[in-house]
Design an enzyme around this catalytic site. Structure first.
Site, PDB file in Angstrom:
ATOM      1  N   LYS A 118      17.309  38.035  21.232  1.00 14.34           N
ATOM      2  CA  LYS A 118      15.110  37.868  21.276  1.00 14.34           C
ATOM      3  C   LYS A 118      15.180  37.939  20.124  1.00 14.34           C
ATOM      4  O   LYS A 118      13.951  37.705  19.528  1.00 14.34           O
ATOM      5  CB  LYS A 118      15.036  38.196  22.292  1.00 14.34           C
ATOM      6  N   THR A 139      16.092  38.973  17.027  1.00 15.48           N
ATOM      7  CA  THR A 139      16.681  38.205  15.793  1.00 15.48           C
ATOM      8  C   THR A 139      16.180  36.905  15.982  1.00 15.48           C
ATOM      9  O   THR A 139      14.898  36.259  14.973  1.00 15.48           O
ATOM     10  CB  THR A 139      18.057  37.896  15.888  1.00 15.48           C
ATOM     11  N   ARG A 172       8.786  45.357  19.462  1.00 19.43           N
ATOM     12  CA  ARG A 172       9.054  47.205  20.053  1.00 19.43           C
ATOM     13  C   ARG A 172       9.186  47.424  19.066  1.00 19.43           C
ATOM     14  O   ARG A 172       9.870  47.448  18.180  1.00 19.43           O
ATOM     15  CB  ARG A 172       9.708  47.286  21.820  1.00 19.43           C
ATOM     16  N   LYS A 190      26.148  50.446  19.075  1.00 20.63           N
ATOM     17  CA  LYS A 190      26.595  49.729  18.115  1.00 20.63           C
ATOM     18  C   LYS A 190      24.886  48.848  18.444  1.00 20.63           C
ATOM     19  O   LYS A 190      25.011  48.135  18.797  1.00 20.63           O
ATOM     20  CB  LYS A 190      27.327  49.059  16.872  1.00 20.63           C
ATOM     21  N   ALA A 229      12.432  47.848  30.190  1.00 20.06           N
ATOM     22  CA  ALA A 229      12.308  47.103  30.547  1.00 20.06           C
ATOM     23  C   ALA A 229      11.961  47.201  31.920  1.00 20.06           C
ATOM     24  O   ALA A 229      12.304  46.371  32.459  1.00 20.06           O
ATOM     25  CB  ALA A 229      13.011  46.152  30.222  1.00 20.06           C
ATOM     26  N   PHE A 267      14.849  42.163  28.462  1.00 22.77           N
ATOM     27  CA  PHE A 267      16.258  41.836  29.346  1.00 22.77           C
ATOM     28  C   PHE A 267      15.874  40.165  29.319  1.00 22.77           C
ATOM     29  O   PHE A 267      14.842  39.546  28.173  1.00 22.77           O
ATOM     30  CB  PHE A 267      15.887  42.720  30.348  1.00 22.77           C
ATOM     31  N   PHE A 294      25.833  30.913  16.900  1.00 21.04           N
ATOM     32  CA  PHE A 294      26.570  31.695  17.226  1.00 21.04           C
ATOM     33  C   PHE A 294      28.073  30.958  15.983  1.00 21.04           C
ATOM     34  O   PHE A 294      28.287  29.553  16.382  1.00 21.04           O
ATOM     35  CB  PHE A 294      27.217  32.338  18.032  1.00 21.04           C
ATOM     36  N   TRP A 336      19.588  33.289  12.337  1.00 17.96           N
ATOM     37  CA  TRP A 336      20.410  34.856  12.119  1.00 17.96           C
ATOM     38  C   TRP A 336      20.929  34.368  10.641  1.00 17.96           C
ATOM     39  O   TRP A 336      21.107  35.157   9.944  1.00 17.96           O
ATOM     40  CB  TRP A 336      21.876  35.515  13.555  1.00 17.96           C
TER      41      TRP A 336
HETATM   42  P1  ADP Z   1      17.995  40.843  21.545  1.00 21.34           P
HETATM   43  O1  ADP Z   1      16.710  41.543  21.215  1.00 21.34           O
HETATM   44  O2  ADP Z   1      18.216  39.745  22.472  1.00 21.34           O
HETATM   45  O3  ADP Z   1      18.660  42.410  22.540  1.00 21.34           O
HETATM   46  P2  ADP Z   1      19.027  41.427  18.860  1.00 21.34           P
HETATM   47  O4  ADP Z   1      18.345  40.058  18.473  1.00 21.34           O
HETATM   48  O5  ADP Z   1      18.727  42.655  19.264  1.00 21.34           O
HETATM   49  O6  ADP Z   1      18.734  41.031  20.793  1.00 21.34           O
HETATM   50  O7  ADP Z   1      20.934  40.703  18.300  1.00 21.34           O
HETATM   51  C1  ADP Z   1      22.065  41.674  19.185  1.00 21.34           C
HETATM   52  C2  ADP Z   1      23.118  41.307  18.202  1.00 21.34           C
HETATM   53  O8  ADP Z   1      23.659  40.445  17.625  1.00 21.34           O
HETATM   54  C3  ADP Z   1      22.762  42.195  16.849  1.00 21.34           C
HETATM   55  O9  ADP Z   1      23.246  43.045  16.163  1.00 21.34           O
HETATM   56  C4  ADP Z   1      22.168  40.982  15.720  1.00 21.34           C
HETATM   57  O10 ADP Z   1      22.511  41.051  14.852  1.00 21.34           O
HETATM   58  C5  ADP Z   1      23.179  39.486  16.509  1.00 21.34           C
HETATM   59  N1  ADP Z   1      23.287  38.790  16.579  1.00 21.34           N
HETATM   60  C6  ADP Z   1      22.015  37.748  16.758  1.00 21.34           C
HETATM   61  N2  ADP Z   1      22.083  36.641  16.618  1.00 21.34           N
HETATM   62  C7  ADP Z   1      23.134  36.514  16.179  1.00 21.34           C
HETATM   63  C8  ADP Z   1      23.839  35.012  15.630  1.00 21.34           C
HETATM   64  N3  ADP Z   1      23.328  33.934  15.756  1.00 21.34           N
HETATM   65  N4  ADP Z   1      24.851  35.562  15.151  1.00 21.34           N
HETATM   66  C9  ADP Z   1      25.212  36.428  15.016  1.00 21.34           C
HETATM   67  N5  ADP Z   1      25.293  38.110  15.943  1.00 21.34           N
HETATM   68  C10 ADP Z   1      23.880  37.034  15.936  1.00 21.34           C
END
Ligand code: ADP
Length: 558
Positions: free
Chosen positions: A74, A76, A97, A108, A276, A304, A384, A412
């Site tokens: 989300k 990202t 946020r 991580k 959340a 979430f 992905f 991403w």
């Molecule tokens: P959320 O906001 O839904 O919790 P994040 O945007 O923080 O998710 O992403 C969670 C993790 O997944 C991060 O480490 C991000 O770099 C990775 N990530 C997000 N989109 C992709 C993608 N398309 N391919 C690989 N890794 C991704």
């Protein structure tokens, strides 16, 4: 296949603009920016008053299907979409946020986005940033010290220490502080009582900072916070202690939104980060409103999945700040949909069309819910590298057949350029007339509000209240809190209150075990399971990889 460097490697390569230049691009004069170093700045709340006559930009809310434990991207997507909108010449501002240090040191995964869609300087944002969370810690613990002092000095208010609800906070995952006894050591060291620590982002003060629309509202909300109960079971509040002024003072700078930028120099306001579950999980009202004054489009996110974050955005944040989204982006991933269709976690990287198609019903429910608020949903497929062409095609075709706007996003991997088509689709949806309506009327009873959320958003048959919760319902209504909105604390992994019920569960009921009032934040929390307000660290904390180089650069931060 391209090999994408780690998040921190990408972030450290970024060419950042001075923060005054980013502000200038938004039409903000230097006098309204308090720089914290070269690349971070706090924006004066005066900007909101000065622009009160200006038309608001459109609000794009980013939410998701029920996620896998890794998150569905989300943040990202929110950052990438902001970049994509700027890429096509729109004036967009990201509003998200602030990360908490506990999870940063623990598992991580930060909260700055990922790949080529990140906010920077990510090291600062993920660590102490501009000190907002530390200020909240201090304000929270100052209140604790003032309460303990009041009891020690004779307890004129008659606070029953066994019913003291105000505890302590710190911004770290420290399980051994969940339950403590304070005031030990004899008459000079205070009055012994049970206490404990929550993580700072679970503090009611964090929720308040995010819902207040200015300093005066901040003060009046702090004043209403319940600290405990008297020997006669009457609630006592901050107003009884007369310390709301001191708490407001400690928070005056924290109340100002933080301006940073994305990897592509798109302006981003990062402000506030409440839980959340026991709170509403959205960035601050002031930052969202300011972003809407400064940009033509605001891309913001709620924690979430849509059953929690988006529902609370619509029913809690929208009401507190008079904020109306124009369009809702539902982030979906092939891997999470396959998981909802029964694929095992270890097999999510393998093509599995059967599981994927079975998992669509989770997405369906969220689409229905967003439409129930009168808003147009747009499905963003976060690509992905392991997703196959066939899997993507099947998902896109399914959405089109259902008449839902859908687009593949590669933000991403490619930054804003990977989200151009999505951005165009979203603008189109945002331009269509929509009539946003919250799900329930505040005049309904708390019980009726919970029933409405459970039936219409989760798809439950009904709600059962424990004996304890029934008593609390009565007390909440008698104390005059019955017209507050409800903040549901539920697992994020299922539409139900049972994390193992994936997909779209049917024929289930929700159990409300306990109700708590956050009178200052202005909501009643309904707890459906055990909610952890002080997490612990995992067996191998992320902290083990972290360090700093001789020249001061962060190492090993994701
Ligand atoms: P959320 O906001 O839904 O919790 P994040 O945007 O923080 O998710 O992403 C969670 C993790 O997944 C991060 O480490 C991000 O770099 C990775 N990530 C997000 N989109 C992709 C993608 N398309 N391919 C690989 N890794 C991704």
């Amino acid at each position: 296949m391209n090999v994408i460097p780690s998040d921190i490697d990408i972030a450290q390569q970024a060419k950042l603009e001075k923060i005054t230049k980013i502000a200038h691009g938004l039409g903000v004069d230097e006098e309204f920016v308090a720089p914290y170093g070269h690349y971070k700045g706090k924006l004066s709340l005066e900007l909101l008053h000065n622009a009160s006559g200006k038309k608001d930009g459109k609000i794009i809310l980013v939410t998701a299907i029920n996620p896998t434990p890794a998150g569905e991207g989300k943040s990202t997507m929110t950052v990438g979409l902001g970049q994509a909108l700027n890429h096509i010449g729109k004036k967009a501002v990201v509003a998200i946020r602030e990360p908490s240090l506990g999870p940063t040191m623990g598992m991580k995964g930060g909260a700055c986005g990922g790949g080529y869609s990140q906010v920077v300087p990510m090291e600062d944002i993920n660590l102490h940033f501009t000190g907002d969370i530390h200020a909240i810690t201090t304000a929270h613990n100052a209140l604790t010290a003032l309460i303990d002092n009041h009891i020690h000095r004779g307890n004129e208010l008659g606070l029953d220490v066994r019913k003291l609800t105000w505890k302590r906070v710190m911004d770290m995952n420290d399980r051994s502080l969940r339950h403590i006894v304070a005031g030990l050591g004899g008459p000079l060291q205070g009055v012994p009582h049970e206490s404990g620590f929550d993580i700072t982002v679970a503090s009611e003060i964090m929720a308040i900072l995010c819902l207040a629309d200015g300093i005066n509202d901040l003060r009046s909300r702090l004043k209403k916070m319940v600290i405990g109960y008297t020997f006669h079971d009457e609630p006592l509040t901050v107003a009884d202690l007369e310390v709301e002024g001191a708490l407001t003072l400690l928070l005056k700078d924290a109340m100002m939104p933080n301006l940073v930028q994305t990897l592509e120099n798109t302006p981003a306001l990062i402000h506030g980060g409440p839980f959340a579950n026991i709170a509403h999980g959205c960035n601050s009202v002031v930052a969202t409103k300011m972003a809407a004054k400064l940009g033509d489009y605001v891309v913001t996110e709620a924690g979430f999945g849509a059953d929690l974050g988006a529902e609370k955005f619509m029913n809690i944040k929208s009401r507190a700040g008079n904020i109306k989204p124009s369009v809702v982006v539902i982030v979906a991933t092939i891997r999470a949909l396959k998981m909802h269709g029964g694929a095992a976690k270890a097999d999510l990287k393998q093509e599995n069309l059967h599981a994927l198609e079975k998992g669509f019903e989770n997405l369906d429910k969220h689409i229905e819910s967003i439409r129930a608020f009168g808003l147009p949903p747009v499905v963003a497929v976060n690509r992905f590298t392991h997703d196959t062409e066939e899997e993507i095609n099947v998902l896109m075709k399914y959405c089109r057949q259902k008449g839902v706007a859908v687009e593949l996003a590669e933000v991403w991997e490619k930054g804003g350029a990977g989200g151009v088509k999505l951005a165009e689709k979203i603008i189109q949806a945002a331009d269509e007339p929509s009539v946003f309506t919250p799900l329930y009327d505040l005049e309904l009873t708390i019980e009726a509000k919970i029933n409405k959320i459970a039936k219409e958003i989760y798809g439950a048959d009904g709600v059962d209240f424990s004996v304890e919760a029934k008593k609390q319902l009565e007390r909440i209504t008698d104390s005059g809190w019955g017209t507050l909105p409800v903040c549901m604390a539920k697992t994020q992994y299922s539409l139900s209150d049972d994390a193992s019920k994936i997909g779209r569960p049917r024929n289930f009921r929700i159990t409300v075990r306990e109700l708590r009032v956050s009178a200052g934040a202005g909501f009643v929390v309904a707890l459906t399971g055990n909610v952890m307000t002080m997490p612990g660290l995992p067996k191998r904390p992320g902290a083990l990889d972290m360090d700093v180089s001789e020249d001061g650069n962060a190492v090993g931060l994701f």
